[in-house]
Design a protein around this motif. Structure first.
Motif, short mmCIF file in Angstrom:
data_model
loop_
_atom_site.label_atom_id
_atom_site.label_comp_id
_atom_site.label_asym_id
_atom_site.label_seq_id
_atom_site.Cartn_x
_atom_site.Cartn_y
_atom_site.Cartn_z
N HIS A 58 47.25 19.73 38.09
CA HIS A 58 46.83 21.48 38.14
C HIS A 58 46.24 21.30 37.21
CE1 HIS A 58 47.53 25.59 40.36
NE2 HIS A 58 46.57 25.37 39.22
N HIS A 60 42.18 23.64 35.50
CA HIS A 60 40.89 24.21 35.73
C HIS A 60 40.15 24.11 34.20
CE1 HIS A 60 42.92 27.23 38.82
NE2 HIS A 60 43.82 26.86 38.11
N ARG A 67 39.67 34.11 26.46
CA ARG A 67 40.21 35.38 26.85
C ARG A 67 41.74 35.49 26.11
NH1 ARG A 67 40.37 33.94 33.13
NH2 ARG A 67 42.13 35.53 33.14
N TYR A 80 49.60 40.92 34.30
CA TYR A 80 48.45 39.91 34.70
C TYR A 80 48.39 40.19 36.11
CZ TYR A 80 45.83 35.79 36.05
OH TYR A 80 44.90 35.05 36.61
N ILE A 85 39.78 36.64 35.84
CA ILE A 85 38.84 35.54 36.40
C ILE A 85 37.51 35.79 36.36
CG2 ILE A 85 38.63 33.91 38.41
CD1 ILE A 85 41.56 34.35 38.91
N TYR A 125 35.71 28.75 38.90
CA TYR A 125 34.77 29.93 38.06
C TYR A 125 33.38 29.85 38.18
CZ TYR A 125 39.32 30.07 35.63
OH TYR A 125 40.66 30.26 35.24
N HIS A 152 38.96 31.12 44.84
CA HIS A 152 39.64 31.47 43.92
C HIS A 152 40.01 32.82 43.83
CE1 HIS A 152 40.81 30.73 39.41
NE2 HIS A 152 41.77 30.87 39.78
N PHE A 185 43.74 30.58 46.48
CA PHE A 185 44.82 31.43 45.82
C PHE A 185 45.11 32.47 46.63
CE2 PHE A 185 45.14 34.79 42.05
CZ PHE A 185 46.50 34.63 42.10
N HIS A 239 52.72 27.44 41.58
CA HIS A 239 53.23 28.21 41.03
C HIS A 239 54.67 28.15 41.55
CE1 HIS A 239 49.77 29.85 38.67
NE2 HIS A 239 49.08 29.53 39.71
N VAL A 264 52.60 29.16 32.80
CA VAL A 264 52.00 30.32 33.34
C VAL A 264 53.05 31.45 33.19
CG1 VAL A 264 51.41 31.52 35.30
CG2 VAL A 264 50.45 29.26 35.18
N ASP A 290 48.38 23.67 34.54
CA ASP A 290 47.58 24.57 35.10
C ASP A 290 46.48 25.10 33.90
OD1 ASP A 290 46.39 26.58 36.60
OD2 ASP A 290 47.85 28.01 36.50
N ASN A 292 44.22 26.57 32.15
CA ASN A 292 43.13 27.36 32.35
C ASN A 292 43.03 28.73 31.13
OD1 ASN A 292 44.06 30.30 33.37
ND2 ASN A 292 45.43 28.79 34.37
N PRO A 293 41.80 29.38 31.04
CA PRO A 293 41.99 30.31 30.05
C PRO A 293 42.55 31.68 30.34
CG PRO A 293 39.86 30.46 31.57
CD PRO A 293 40.46 29.24 32.00
N GLY A 294 42.96 31.87 31.53
CA GLY A 294 43.72 33.19 31.87
C GLY A 294 45.42 33.20 31.74
N THR A 295 45.98 32.23 32.37
CA THR A 295 47.27 32.34 32.49
C THR A 295 48.11 31.15 31.84
OG1 THR A 295 47.26 31.00 34.49
CG2 THR A 295 47.22 33.21 34.78
O1 NIG Z 1 46.34 29.10 38.41
N1 NIG Z 1 46.16 32.08 39.74
C1 NIG Z 1 45.18 31.95 39.95
N2 NIG Z 1 44.27 31.00 39.07
C2 NIG Z 1 44.68 30.93 37.91
C3 NIG Z 1 44.35 31.73 36.79
C4 NIG Z 1 43.11 32.06 36.56
C5 NIG Z 1 42.70 32.85 35.42
O2 NIG Z 1 43.28 34.09 35.13
O3 NIG Z 1 41.73 32.67 34.76
C6 NIG Z 1 46.17 30.20 37.55
O4 NIG Z 1 47.04 30.95 37.14
#
Ligand code: NIG
Ligand code: FE
Length: 373
Positions: A58, A60, A67, A80, A85, A125, A152, A185, A239, A264, A290, A292-295
């Protein structure tokens, strides 16, 4: 490869072999032997522990932008809610194909340096037909496990129903030939994510287009994601932060893997799910980054293993299994995630005597993917 102090094969269970050697031909294991094996080219493991390369089921990885300020705000108390995103989508749309490819390659190389030998990579994205297709193309340069994640979030400025129709129609048609999987998602009460009906429509369209199913579910709250994934026979639901007893029961009677993503919970200050409860019910558990730039902006599977042990109740051995064999199962692959005759010689060498050190020595870069000449 000779002089392996401890070989973890995952065959069967954790499968520990002391003082081992591996005979490898054309990237495939052809024999598991006692140390001292003969071969044309000899790699000396120096008594180190060798495990199946981590399978990161998993990620991204294809995105542009940063971020870190959002992360800092969260650590200061902000919640969060997936709204960021949009920030990554804007930066990703603005980046050239060459820039995105270079960013993805750098992250893939970082993953190799952490012992990851196989990655799943999602789009998600782009959120328009041309960009989602471009992200799938770039992901395909690095893996054969490409996941189309047009669903997403609902991008701003387009009605939900219209966006779901776009994802299930022209966007899927453009991306399905480039992907093996479709993901959505699914959250019960998010303005950004998809509800049960929308998620079902996306997954059924993906299945009709020949894709396997994956779900981001139960991340922000308990909801329909896990049960929908099980009902539709998804390979994995990822998750699983908030699980009810009914969710655990559904998973236990299914082939759907529960993929836990403790990076996460770490990066969003969320509660960690109880992995022991899943294992006690007989659920197959995988661990993934996972990235990815967010979580969860980490490519470190050893960090994920350490969190899963400390915070989710897995033993070190269970965590290593979940990050290798469990994750291979989440991708429905039997050529990776274990070491046996006929399996791919995807190996991680640990600068440590045993796999226990991955959790015992958190934050220390002990694992490295073996790159065969
Ligand atoms: O797997 N939950 C949704 N998508 C991503 C987070 C994406 C983001 O915040 O950029 C995830 O946590
Ligand atoms: Fe994700």
């Amino acid at each position: 490869m000779d002089n392996i102090g401890l070989l973890v094969t995952n065959d069967p269970e954790l499968g520990e072999v002391r003082d081992a050697a591996l005979v490898i031909e054309d990237g495939v294991v052809v024999a598991v032997e006692r140390a001292g094996a003969q071969g044309d080219e000899r790699i000396d493991a120096g008594g180190r522990c060798v495990i199946p390369g981590f399978v990161d089921s998993h990620t991204h990885l294809v995105f542009a932008g940063d971020r870190s300020e959002e992360f800092a705000a969260r650590m200061a108390g902000a919640p969060y809610a997936a709204g960021g995103i949009r920030v990554t989508t804007d930066a990703t749309r603005a980046a050239s194909e060459d820039e995105l490819t270079a960013l993805t390659r750098a992250r893939r190389d970082e993953a190799l340096r952490a012992g990851i030998t196989h990655l799943e990579i999602k789009s998600g994205y782009g959120l328009d037909v041309a960009t989602e297709r471009r992200l799938c193309e770039i992901a395909g340069e690095f893996t054969d496990d490409v996941t189309f994640l047009g669903a997403h979030v609902v991008p701003p400025g387009i009605p939900r129903a219209e966006y779901v129709a776009l994802v299930c129609g022209p966007m899927l048609a453009a991306c399905a030939p480039l992907a093996r999987w479709i993901d959505v998602f699914c959250e019960p009460a998010s303005p950004h994510a998809f509800d049960a009906d929308e998620a079902r429509a996306v997954l059924e369209a993906g299945r009709a287009a020949g894709l396997g199913l994956r779900v981001h579910g139960n991340q922000l709250a308990a909801g329909p994601g896990v049960r929908l994934a099980v009902e539709l026979g998804a390979a994995s639901v990822d998750h699983c932060t908030y699980l009810t007893g009914a969710d655990v029961d559904a998973l236990a009677g299914s082939d759907t893997v529960a993929t836990l993503l403790p990076g996460v919970e770490f990066s969003t200050r969320s509660p960690y799910p109880d992995a022991r409860r899943l294992l006690a019910a007989g659920v197959t558990v995988a661990l993934a980054t996972d990235c990815n730039p967010g979580t969860s902006y980490t490519s470190s599977m050893p960090f994920v293993i350490a969190l899963a042990v400390r915070e989710m109740g897995l033993t070190p051995a269970e965590a290593v299994w979940a990050a290798t064999a469990g994750a291979a199962r989440a991708l429905r692959r039997d050529d990776i995630g274990h070491i046996a005759v006929g399996a791919r010689a995807d190996l991680a060498v640990l600068d440590a005597p045993t796999h226990l050190h991955l959790a015992y020595r958190p934050g220390v870069p002990l694992a490295r993917a073996l790159e065969l000449a």
